[in-house]
Write a protein that holds these residues in place. Sequence first.
Motif, PDB file in Angstrom:
ATOM      1  N   TYR A  60       0.954  -1.128  -0.106  1.00 24.60           N
ATOM      2  CA  TYR A  60      -0.038   0.153  -0.235  1.00 24.60           C
ATOM      3  C   TYR A  60       1.003   1.274   0.053  1.00 24.60           C
ATOM      4  O   TYR A  60       1.802   1.345   0.766  1.00 24.60           O
ATOM      5  N   GLN A  61       0.734   2.187  -0.852  1.00 23.77           N
ATOM      6  CA  GLN A  61       1.524   3.200  -0.911  1.00 23.77           C
ATOM      7  C   GLN A  61       0.628   4.650  -0.979  1.00 23.77           C
ATOM      8  O   GLN A  61      -0.470   4.422  -1.107  1.00 23.77           O
ATOM      9  N   LEU A  62       1.176   5.709  -0.736  1.00 27.98           N
ATOM     10  CA  LEU A  62       0.600   7.115  -0.908  1.00 27.98           C
ATOM     11  C   LEU A  62      -0.248   6.872   0.266  1.00 27.98           C
ATOM     12  O   LEU A  62      -1.433   7.489   0.142  1.00 27.98           O
ATOM     13  N   GLN A 222      -4.774  -2.785   7.834  1.00 27.10           N
ATOM     14  CA  GLN A 222      -3.170  -3.087   8.221  1.00 27.10           C
ATOM     15  C   GLN A 222      -2.903  -3.435   9.503  1.00 27.10           C
ATOM     16  O   GLN A 222      -2.264  -4.264   9.606  1.00 27.10           O
ATOM     17  N   GLN A 223      -3.721  -2.794  10.479  1.00 28.14           N
ATOM     18  CA  GLN A 223      -3.604  -3.380  11.935  1.00 28.14           C
ATOM     19  C   GLN A 223      -3.953  -4.768  11.977  1.00 28.14           C
ATOM     20  O   GLN A 223      -3.418  -5.475  12.642  1.00 28.14           O
ATOM     21  N   ALA A 227      -1.668  -8.008  13.165  1.00 27.44           N
ATOM     22  CA  ALA A 227      -1.928  -8.706  14.486  1.00 27.44           C
ATOM     23  C   ALA A 227      -2.118 -10.264  13.738  1.00 27.44           C
ATOM     24  O   ALA A 227      -1.850 -11.167  14.707  1.00 27.44           O
ATOM     25  N   ARG A 228      -2.436 -10.438  12.614  1.00 26.53           N
ATOM     26  CA  ARG A 228      -2.830 -11.707  12.107  1.00 26.53           C
ATOM     27  C   ARG A 228      -1.268 -12.451  11.949  1.00 26.53           C
ATOM     28  O   ARG A 228      -1.004 -13.511  12.148  1.00 26.53           O
ATOM     29  N   ALA A 229      -0.448 -11.460  11.472  1.00 27.15           N
ATOM     30  CA  ALA A 229       0.858 -12.121  11.125  1.00 27.15           C
ATOM     31  C   ALA A 229       1.594 -12.295  12.297  1.00 27.15           C
ATOM     32  O   ALA A 229       2.498 -13.061  12.533  1.00 27.15           O
ATOM     33  N   ALA A 230       1.516 -11.579  13.352  1.00 25.66           N
ATOM     34  CA  ALA A 230       2.279 -11.591  14.766  1.00 25.66           C
ATOM     35  C   ALA A 230       1.284 -12.929  15.720  1.00 25.66           C
ATOM     36  O   ALA A 230       1.632 -13.161  16.779  1.00 25.66           O
ATOM     37  N   GLY A 231       0.330 -13.243  15.100  1.00 29.20           N
ATOM     38  CA  GLY A 231      -0.358 -14.249  15.898  1.00 29.20           C
ATOM     39  C   GLY A 231      -1.468 -13.869  16.914  1.00 29.20           C
ATOM     40  O   GLY A 231      -1.853 -14.536  17.719  1.00 29.20           O
TER      41      GLY A 231
END
Length: 541
Positions: A60-62, A222-223, A227-231
């Motif tokens: 995601y940009q800008l 994004q949050q 959070a999903r990636a961090a478990g």
Amino acid sequence: MSFPLLTATAVVPALGAIATAAVPAAKRTAAKWLALLVSLATVVLAAVVLIRFDPGGARYQLTESRPWIADFGVRYELGVDGIGVALIALTALLIPFIIGASWHDADSHEGQTTNRRWRPTQGFFALILMVEAMVIIAFAATDIFLFYIFFEAMLIPMYFLIGGFGDRAHAHGEAEGAKQRSYAAVKFLLYNLAGGLIMLAAVIGLYAVTASEMGAGTFSMQQIAEARAAGDFTLAANTERLLFLGFFFAFAIKAPLWPLHTWLPNAMGESTAPVAVLITAVVDKVGTFAMLRFCLGLFPEASAWATPVVISLALVSIIYGALLAVGQRDIKRLIAYASISHFGFIVLGIFAMTSQGQGGATLYMVFHGISTAALMLVAGFLISRRGSRLIADYGGVQKVAPVLAGTFLVGGLATLSLPGLAPFISEFLVLVGTFSRYPAAGIVATAGIVLAALYVLLLYQRTMTGPVEKPEIQRMPDLRLRELAVITPLIALLIFLGVFPKPLTEIVNPAVEHTLSDVRKTDPKPDVPDVPEVSEVEAAK
């Protein structure tokens, strides 16, 4: 702080809508030029977004992020990936052509009332600009609640564009035409509101789950992804499936997907041709875009679970829409049913879960927007000359208006995905991506290509070829300069992107890879038969 480019791209048409609506009643031409200039300024901003976007950079940009309703975790968050950039560019590109083609569409409403404050021309063009602003925010929003607000809010100006400024070429007179326009507008609104209310329940449910799992509720994609990636965030299977269905139902109505499609033929048939383009080439793309961004991004396991059913619905849309297009007597309703078939291809590509399928689906959204705009706008010019939408009222047009007939043919050939024109690339990729994972579905979808050739060529034959028997056709003028200025760039784009799609594929493909990683899918490997090794002695023999 960097310049809020995405916000500016949406704010310019929004402010332009307000300024256009405020133009004095007697200054109708000034209001038209103001709306056109604002739409061109938006094209410039969208081009800057396109230039500044780095396909090899972050997903995601800008990005922009500011607190909005802090007590409920709602933020004003914007950001674009390659798919969002392509669709923002499509939206900004089409609006000037829609405005140019609509130049006289509101003139017939002038003088219908003694109210001096009634300014239909100003209101008509202001509504178009407001839709543009809302669609751009929807394509850029990474906060789910922000997306939902504009996903629903765009229904309001669209309702008035359909019901208040609809097509006057009605076979049964103005009184019956007014009833049909009102019916189409209400049906459009009720269908989409019903989907939106179900989605709202799912949005609230997702917020409640994030509050339970993460300690504080959030609507930020994004949050949630972090959070999903961090478990720190997981969804129970049944909960995820219910939330997915709530989102998907709303998007399937907007797209539209069979059997939630029935509002589209009414809405496109009773709208003016440029507003019909706004519906199917711009607004409806929000539904298929949201399937990629939200359904697959937020609910990957549920998306995989629902894939067999969704693919089945997409195949029904492809065949059903094409068959009904073949049997239509109304030009605009034929194009509407053709669009239902095309949206079936887009959904099929999305849920094929392959890079070719999803890349093709994204390109299909863009190329379908351009090809449908070309065909529908030429059809609108044709209908305005004859005053009828019925195919039977035409015949022999190519003899008296060859340029009109030629552009109509090119738009039709693009609609049936003729090689050399842009839609062929996207449809080919969708079919290749589908065949690689679901061969049977690919075979069924291929039948839609045959039917597309049938309804397009029959439409051209019945309207453009043959003898000139009707007096109205004998007096029909060819395309005027303004109309040529609207159609020529669209045809040029169809040809250019048909032979050189690389600029768009380079932007889209990285975003597709991110989407596939969300659902933990990779492209299936081709089955290669084992070849027995040959010894050097045998090889020498």
